[in-house]
Design a protein around this motif. Sequence first.
Motif, mmCIF file in Angstrom:
data_model
loop_
_atom_site.group_PDB
_atom_site.id
_atom_site.type_symbol
_atom_site.label_atom_id
_atom_site.label_comp_id
_atom_site.label_asym_id
_atom_site.label_seq_id
_atom_site.Cartn_x
_atom_site.Cartn_y
_atom_site.Cartn_z
ATOM 1 N N THR A 82 3.999 21.411 13.998
ATOM 2 C CA THR A 82 2.938 22.156 14.679
ATOM 3 C C THR A 82 1.596 21.667 14.147
ATOM 4 O O THR A 82 0.534 22.061 14.627
ATOM 5 C CB THR A 82 3.056 23.668 14.413
ATOM 6 N N ASN A 83 1.668 20.786 13.154
ATOM 7 C CA ASN A 83 0.506 20.233 12.458
ATOM 8 C C ASN A 83 -0.637 19.789 13.380
ATOM 9 O O ASN A 83 -1.794 20.150 13.129
ATOM 10 C CB ASN A 83 0.990 19.075 11.577
ATOM 11 N N PRO A 84 -0.361 19.005 14.442
ATOM 12 C CA PRO A 84 -1.486 18.566 15.294
ATOM 13 C C PRO A 84 -2.269 19.726 15.906
ATOM 14 O O PRO A 84 -3.475 19.606 16.147
ATOM 15 C CB PRO A 84 -0.789 17.733 16.386
ATOM 16 N N ILE A 85 -1.597 20.837 16.170
ATOM 17 C CA ILE A 85 -2.291 22.002 16.726
ATOM 18 C C ILE A 85 -3.310 22.523 15.724
ATOM 19 O O ILE A 85 -4.479 22.765 16.048
ATOM 20 C CB ILE A 85 -1.275 23.110 17.088
ATOM 21 N N PHE A 86 -2.876 22.703 14.480
ATOM 22 C CA PHE A 86 -3.770 23.205 13.435
ATOM 23 C C PHE A 86 -4.907 22.226 13.154
ATOM 24 O O PHE A 86 -6.052 22.639 12.973
ATOM 25 C CB PHE A 86 -2.975 23.470 12.144
ATOM 26 N N VAL A 87 -4.593 20.937 13.117
ATOM 27 C CA VAL A 87 -5.629 19.934 12.855
ATOM 28 C C VAL A 87 -6.692 19.962 13.949
ATOM 29 O O VAL A 87 -7.897 19.927 13.662
ATOM 30 C CB VAL A 87 -5.017 18.520 12.749
ATOM 31 N N GLN A 122 -9.677 9.320 13.638
ATOM 32 C CA GLN A 122 -9.950 10.746 13.545
ATOM 33 C C GLN A 122 -8.715 11.451 12.968
ATOM 34 O O GLN A 122 -7.587 11.007 13.165
ATOM 35 C CB GLN A 122 -10.268 11.329 14.926
ATOM 36 N N SER A 123 -8.929 12.542 12.243
ATOM 37 C CA SER A 123 -7.798 13.293 11.683
ATOM 38 C C SER A 123 -6.878 13.791 12.785
ATOM 39 O O SER A 123 -5.658 13.883 12.612
ATOM 40 C CB SER A 123 -8.302 14.460 10.832
ATOM 41 N N HIS A 124 -7.449 14.098 13.956
ATOM 42 C CA HIS A 124 -6.663 14.554 15.100
ATOM 43 C C HIS A 124 -5.680 13.463 15.542
ATOM 44 O O HIS A 124 -4.504 13.728 15.788
ATOM 45 C CB HIS A 124 -7.615 14.906 16.248
ATOM 46 N N THR A 125 -6.162 12.221 15.613
ATOM 47 C CA THR A 125 -5.306 11.106 16.024
ATOM 48 C C THR A 125 -4.204 10.862 15.002
ATOM 49 O O THR A 125 -3.042 10.639 15.365
ATOM 50 C CB THR A 125 -6.149 9.826 16.206
ATOM 51 N N ILE A 131 -0.519 7.756 22.275
ATOM 52 C CA ILE A 131 -1.031 6.744 23.207
ATOM 53 C C ILE A 131 -2.082 7.361 24.124
ATOM 54 O O ILE A 131 -3.138 6.777 24.381
ATOM 55 C CB ILE A 131 0.122 6.142 24.037
ATOM 56 N N ILE A 132 -1.789 8.582 24.608
ATOM 57 C CA ILE A 132 -2.750 9.295 25.462
ATOM 58 C C ILE A 132 -4.043 9.560 24.704
ATOM 59 O O ILE A 132 -5.149 9.336 25.197
ATOM 60 C CB ILE A 132 -2.136 10.619 25.969
ATOM 61 N N ASP A 133 -3.901 10.039 23.464
ATOM 62 C CA ASP A 133 -5.081 10.370 22.665
ATOM 63 C C ASP A 133 -5.888 9.123 22.328
ATOM 64 O O ASP A 133 -7.120 9.133 22.411
ATOM 65 C CB ASP A 133 -4.643 11.073 21.369
ATOM 66 N N ILE A 134 -5.201 8.051 21.940
ATOM 67 C CA ILE A 134 -5.894 6.805 21.594
ATOM 68 C C ILE A 134 -6.639 6.245 22.807
ATOM 69 O O ILE A 134 -7.779 5.786 22.694
ATOM 70 C CB ILE A 134 -4.887 5.771 21.051
ATOM 71 N N SER A 135 -5.996 6.288 23.976
ATOM 72 C CA SER A 135 -6.635 5.815 25.203
ATOM 73 C C SER A 135 -7.885 6.621 25.505
ATOM 74 O O SER A 135 -8.917 6.085 25.920
ATOM 75 C CB SER A 135 -5.660 5.906 26.380
ATOM 76 N N ASN A 136 -7.811 7.929 25.253
ATOM 77 C CA ASN A 136 -8.959 8.800 25.477
ATOM 78 C C ASN A 136 -10.098 8.464 24.520
ATOM 79 O O ASN A 136 -11.265 8.401 24.918
ATOM 80 C CB ASN A 136 -8.548 10.265 25.295
#
Length: 291
Positions: A97-102, A236-239, A279-284
């Motif tokens: 669930t880590n990416p949600i919190f980040v 980014q920490s999110h990525t 991949i979606i996030d990096i493309s964004n």
Amino acid sequence: MHYLLAVLSAFSSSVTSVLGKYSFNIGATVSQILFLRFLFSFIISGMIFIFAGYKFHLKKFILFSILGIVNYGIAAYAFFIGLQYLNPAYATVIYFTNPIFVSILQTKTTKRKINIVNASAVAISFVGVIIANLGERALIENPNIIFGTLIILFSSFVNALFIVSVSEQIKEENSNPFENAFYTFTGAFIYYLLFVIRNNEIYTLNNKFLLAGFILAVLATFVPLTLNFIALKRLQSHTLSLLMPLELVFASILSAIFFHEPFNALKILGFIMVGLAPIIDISNVESQSIT
């Protein structure tokens, strides 16, 4: 290059749950195995610190030692406690669930806002992790599942705090990943040394715990943290948090190779979703940088 380092970090971390469970099976306590993990991490990073000729910086030491205690003293301890009550596969699902919190924390600490693409990537990643683990025995009725789940969720949240907090520090020009890793592991080592002494667990350490502690130190601690520190120079920490669930994919592949665990359609679908999310996030991110 930095994306590849983050992927390699996830691959290296894939041994954590399995080795943690093995350590309990041979009689190690949570604090004993974590003490050995950070004893070896401290020694390895200390040797690099000395031979590379880095100068000791007190302010950096205090900062990264505290962050090390937060992530490895609190988050890691909570994860290993939860692991005692849950199957490693299910524990991994909850932990990611880590990416949600980040994503939530990052919006509070930086100017970065979550858009629909970012939110979709996080959702796809988490749903993919869940789908990949449907049918695991961990999801069968377990009297301790609620308690274990809450502990792992807490661990995930604290780890997210660490990632977001350390991200901006790493991006500074004079920030060196190997130097920062040494400070981080020193704080965690001192913390667990005092912990096992206080609980009189240092006297019951067994030689058979050493190998598991050493492998955890190298593959699940020193290598992934150092690679993440290098990757965070640009990412980014999110990525980074979206790349971390790839650990689940690698762990399952290794289990299939060495333990002949079967794959099924749900696992493959889940893995595709987990791989698609970054991949979606990096493309964004790339499209935003161009515009």
